[in-house]
Scaffold this motif. Structure first.
Motif, mmCIF file in Angstrom:
data_model
loop_
_atom_site.group_PDB
_atom_site.id
_atom_site.type_symbol
_atom_site.label_atom_id
_atom_site.label_comp_id
_atom_site.label_asym_id
_atom_site.label_seq_id
_atom_site.Cartn_x
_atom_site.Cartn_y
_atom_site.Cartn_z
ATOM 1 N N VAL A 59 -20.981 0.790 4.525
ATOM 2 C CA VAL A 59 -19.883 0.402 3.648
ATOM 3 C C VAL A 59 -19.228 -0.850 4.232
ATOM 4 N N ASP A 60 -18.743 -1.698 3.365
ATOM 5 C CA ASP A 60 -18.066 -2.933 3.765
ATOM 6 C C ASP A 60 -16.574 -2.643 3.858
ATOM 7 N N VAL A 61 -16.074 -2.557 5.094
ATOM 8 C CA VAL A 61 -14.674 -2.195 5.297
ATOM 9 C C VAL A 61 -13.750 -3.294 4.794
ATOM 10 N N GLY A 62 -14.137 -4.564 4.979
ATOM 11 C CA GLY A 62 -13.306 -5.650 4.473
ATOM 12 C C GLY A 62 -13.156 -5.585 2.974
ATOM 13 N N GLN A 63 -14.248 -5.279 2.276
ATOM 14 C CA GLN A 63 -14.188 -5.153 0.825
ATOM 15 C C GLN A 63 -13.337 -3.956 0.422
ATOM 16 N N LEU A 64 -13.429 -2.876 1.186
ATOM 17 C CA LEU A 64 -12.600 -1.703 0.895
ATOM 18 C C LEU A 64 -11.121 -2.045 0.980
ATOM 19 N N LEU A 65 -10.748 -2.792 2.036
ATOM 20 C CA LEU A 65 -9.345 -3.160 2.208
ATOM 21 C C LEU A 65 -8.866 -4.048 1.066
ATOM 22 N N ALA A 66 -9.760 -4.919 0.573
ATOM 23 C CA ALA A 66 -9.353 -5.872 -0.457
ATOM 24 C C ALA A 66 -9.281 -5.253 -1.842
ATOM 25 N N THR A 67 -10.090 -4.201 -2.100
ATOM 26 C CA THR A 67 -10.204 -3.708 -3.479
ATOM 27 C C THR A 67 -9.852 -2.239 -3.655
ATOM 28 N N ALA A 68 -9.714 -1.487 -2.580
ATOM 29 C CA ALA A 68 -9.534 -0.045 -2.720
ATOM 30 C C ALA A 68 -8.216 0.277 -3.418
ATOM 31 N N SER A 69 -8.275 1.270 -4.280
ATOM 32 C CA SER A 69 -7.082 1.720 -4.994
ATOM 33 C C SER A 69 -6.316 2.705 -4.122
ATOM 34 N N SER A 74 -7.209 7.155 1.985
ATOM 35 C CA SER A 74 -7.673 7.913 3.141
ATOM 36 C C SER A 74 -9.057 7.446 3.588
ATOM 37 N N HIS A 75 -9.913 7.129 2.615
ATOM 38 C CA HIS A 75 -11.258 6.645 2.945
ATOM 39 C C HIS A 75 -11.185 5.299 3.664
ATOM 40 N N VAL A 76 -10.283 4.415 3.216
ATOM 41 C CA VAL A 76 -10.114 3.115 3.861
ATOM 42 C C VAL A 76 -9.596 3.293 5.277
ATOM 43 N N ILE A 77 -8.609 4.169 5.445
ATOM 44 C CA ILE A 77 -8.030 4.378 6.771
ATOM 45 C C ILE A 77 -9.089 4.904 7.738
ATOM 46 N N GLU A 78 -9.890 5.845 7.292
ATOM 47 C CA GLU A 78 -10.903 6.435 8.167
ATOM 48 C C GLU A 78 -11.949 5.399 8.569
ATOM 49 N N ALA A 79 -12.387 4.570 7.617
ATOM 50 C CA ALA A 79 -13.392 3.557 7.930
ATOM 51 C C ALA A 79 -12.844 2.500 8.884
ATOM 52 N N LEU A 80 -11.633 2.030 8.618
ATOM 53 C CA LEU A 80 -11.054 1.009 9.478
ATOM 54 C C LEU A 80 -10.713 1.570 10.858
ATOM 55 N N GLN A 118 -1.717 2.563 9.796
ATOM 56 C CA GLN A 118 -2.125 3.954 9.888
ATOM 57 C C GLN A 118 -3.508 4.077 10.532
ATOM 58 N N ALA A 119 -4.399 3.146 10.219
ATOM 59 C CA ALA A 119 -5.723 3.177 10.829
ATOM 60 C C ALA A 119 -5.639 2.942 12.336
ATOM 61 N N ALA A 120 -4.752 2.055 12.772
ATOM 62 C CA ALA A 120 -4.590 1.810 14.207
ATOM 63 C C ALA A 120 -4.069 3.045 14.919
ATOM 64 N N GLU A 121 -3.085 3.721 14.325
ATOM 65 C CA GLU A 121 -2.568 4.932 14.944
ATOM 66 C C GLU A 121 -3.625 6.028 14.983
ATOM 67 N N GLN A 122 -4.417 6.152 13.906
ATOM 68 C CA GLN A 122 -5.479 7.152 13.879
ATOM 69 C C GLN A 122 -6.561 6.845 14.908
ATOM 70 N N ALA A 123 -6.728 5.567 15.246
ATOM 71 C CA ALA A 123 -7.708 5.173 16.261
ATOM 72 C C ALA A 123 -7.201 5.391 17.676
ATOM 73 N N GLY A 124 -5.979 5.887 17.830
ATOM 74 C CA GLY A 124 -5.434 6.148 19.152
ATOM 75 C C GLY A 124 -4.824 4.944 19.820
ATOM 76 N N LEU A 125 -4.509 3.915 19.038
ATOM 77 C CA LEU A 125 -3.899 2.709 19.584
ATOM 78 C C LEU A 125 -2.388 2.766 19.422
ATOM 79 N N PRO A 126 -1.635 1.985 20.202
ATOM 80 C CA PRO A 126 -0.166 1.974 20.072
ATOM 81 C C PRO A 126 0.260 1.486 18.687
#
Length: 626
Positions: A59-69, A74-80, A118-126
């Motif tokens: 999946v293209d994460v950049g495209q998801l961020l640009a077009t996802a509804s 949740s799908h975008v956050i998990e991929a990123l 939200q994706a950064a926090e889910q990845a365990g980053l500050p």
């Protein structure tokens, strides 16, 4: 392990990151590249992997961020988060991440920025600090070309799938975005124009262009990758593009590339013009343009920006890491180790210390000899008495006194030059050239000013000891200040002005290394001629006649060699001039001629520093366009 700051540039084209720890900046590598493609793989059971998996679906994460509804947030956050977790893991190999700075495109609104947080926090980053990509790029560009407060900067980011032009104003606290205009000038538009002009099999054309029902995304992606690899530099005259089996290669010409690129380049220039109009500012206040992005080289708009908008493209060190570097510049502590701390960190060796200590020690010994001679040979007078100038000239060489002061000044200038070189090296190692160039210049200027003050102190010491009558008043101070004036003033000028020239900003300190050998020879020669004129300042069994003959002639010869080594640059010229002045000085020795040779060395030092300043000025001058 020290806590680090992680700066991540998240965009449609990929992710790049830099770790800042202990005053150093270290790019995060993904294999052999500094860019992580915005791709993730969805496995059969729904998990998402940031690394390629055969049984997964890409999946293209950049495209998801640009077009996802919003329904697919949740799908975008998990991929990123999978990608950011990979970035965090690579960063933790260097140091624990204590602060996270994200650079995001200006056109991404609050919803997408929230998804990234939200994706950064889910990845365990500050919890991240978010800055605009254009603002970060401008901050990085300003480390190479200082931008004055009140000026503006045009940041053009042209990618393969998304492009924008942002006009920013330089304010006292940083950067302020005045206008951001999205652009249709993308690399994909160039690709489509090139594909439309290629001559290949109709069946393959349907698969690549998607004109029929048999289009194959994998075949299309393969052909597009071949086109971009071939035309990526923007300077192809004729090349073959490899096509999937069993199709033969297709030939592409420079005319086809230019035909596909020209309308896209026109859109890019028009977007830049619209951004300037939307900001409603005077074009004269725009300091220049910064052009970045994966499609920037293919567009080749630098000439268009100059000819049509009058904007000069500014150099951008490491453009693929510009936004990440700029994010660090905006939010990392701006007070890295001071000069002394950097000197300790760089483990300055004996040769560096020798350049500083040798002139200072030699100058102090020479000063001690001249003062001792005068106090020993002149009649003792109470404090406040006076000596006649003829008496002083008989026993005390004013030129030798001035040389001692010059040595002290050269010692401090050498220390300032080493400090400036350390700052320049620090910027080079951290891939931020020019960031501390002004501090490097101020280091040299401060050291040179201190050297001039030290020379003046030598003169005041002479005034205190001997210059108490009207005929001798000011004689010592004038001699010591004049001896050190030219090197000190030129060093101050170079220190303040050189950092403003991008042509010499990173190399000027290397050109100010005055060699120690001429100093050693000049001081030893002057001490020898001083001993021949006034005798040895200690009891000795050596007959004065030998000191007068051999000490005077050898000393004058050494002074001549010091003059030759200072004035000449090539080895052959040095050898020839040193032989002439060395032998000639020994042959023409007299007390007055020996002092004349010391004065000649002082003049040679002035010429050396003047020549260095002229060369740097010529190197810093802009070159006319060819």
């Amino acid at each position: 392990m020290d806590s680090a700051t992680l700066a991540v540039n998240v965009g449609m084209e990929g992710i790049s990151a830099i770790v800042a720890v202990s005053g150093r900046r270290i790019p995060v590598l993904f294999g052999n590249s500094t860019t992580l493609p915005p791709q993730a793989w969805v496995l059969d059971h729904g998990a998402i992997s940031a690394t390629a998996v055969e049984e997964g679906t890409m999946v293209d994460v950049g495209q998801l961020l640009a077009t996802a509804s919003p329904d697919h947030s949740s799908h975008v956050i998990e991929a990123l988060s999978a990608l950011l977790a990979l970035v965090g893991a690579r960063a933790r190999d260097t140091a624990a991440v204590g602060l996270l700075v994200l650079a995001l495109p200006e056109q991404w609104g609050p919803r997408r920025r929230t998804l990234v947080r939200q994706a950064a926090e889910q990845a365990g980053l500050p919890t991240p600090i978010v800055v605009g990509t254009a603002e970060a790029t401008a901050a990085h560009a300003a480390t190479a070309t200082p931008i004055e407060v009140g000026s503006s900067l045009l940041v053009c980011d042209f990618g393969d799938r998304a492009s924008s032009v942002t006009l920013l104003a330089r304010v006292a606290t940083g950067w302020q975005a005045l206008a951001t205009i999205p652009s249709q000038a993308i690399g994909a538009a160039i690709d489509e124009g090139i594909l439309a002009g290629l001559d290949f099999d109709d069946n393959l054309r349907e698969q690549v262009i998607g004109a029929g029902t048999t289009d194959d995304p994998q075949v299309r992606a393969q052909v597009l990758a071949a086109v971009r690899a071939t035309t990526g530099t923007g300077s192809v005259s004729r090349a073959a593009i490899l096509l999937p089996e069993p199709y033969p290669p297709a030939v592409i010409t420079g005319m086809q590339i230019e035909a596909a690129t020209t309308p896209v380049r026109g859109m890019a220039i028009e977007t830049a013009r619209r951004a300037i109009e939307a900001a409603d500012i005077e074009p004269d206040s725009i300091a220049g343009a910064v052009v970045t992005g994966t499609a920037a080289a293919r567009l080749g708009i630098s000439t268009g920006l100059t000819q049509e908008l009058g904007l000069s493209p500014l150099p951008v060190p490491s453009p693929e890491l510009a936004a990440a570097n700029g994010a660090l510049t905006l939010h990392v502590d701006q007070g890295p180790p001071d000069t002394l701390g950097l000197l300790r960190a760089r483990q300055i060796g004996l040769r560096h210390l020798g350049a500083v200590l040798t002139p200072m020690i030699l100058g102090s010994v020479l000063l001690l000899q001249t003062v001792t001679d005068a106090r020993r040979l002149l009649p003792s007078l109470p404090f406040g008495g006076s000596y006649h100038p003829n008496e002083l000239n008989a026993y005390l060489s004013i030129n030798a006194y001035a040389l001692a002061a010059l040595c002290a000044a050269l010692s401090l200038i050498a220390g300032g030059r080493i400090g400036a070189a350390v700052w320049t090296r620090y910027d080079h190692e951290n891939d931020t050239p020019g960031r501390h160039s002004r501090r490097a210049g101020r280091t040299l200027a401060a050291a040179a000013a201190l050297g001039l003050a030290m020379a003046a102190m030598f003169g005041l010491l002479g005034e205190t000891l001997f210059g108490t009558s009207d005929p001798t008043s000011g004689m010592f101070l004038r001699a010591t200040v004049l001896a050190a004036l030219a090197p000190a003033l030129l060093s101050v000028g170079i220190g303040f002005l050189a950092p403003y020239s991008t042509r010499i900003r990173d190399v000027w300190a290397d050109h100010l290394h005055y060699p120690a050998t001429p100093v050693i020879l000049a001081v030893i020669g002057t001490m020898a001629t001083q001993a021949a004129a006034a005798g040895l300042p200690w009891l000795t069994v050596v007959d004065y006649a030998y000191v007068d003959v051999f000490g005077g002639r050898i000393g004058t010869g050494l002074l001549g060699i010091a003059v030759a080594l200072t004035l000449a640059h090539s080895r052959l010229t040095r050898l020839g001039l040193a032989a002439v002045l060395g032998v000639g000085g020994a042959l023409v020795y007299s007390i007055n001629n020996a002092r004349l040779f010391t004065f000649a060395y002082l003049a040679a030092v002035v010429l050396w520093w003047t020549a260095r300043a002229i060369r740097l000025a010529i190197a810093a001058a802009p070159r006319p366009a060819v």
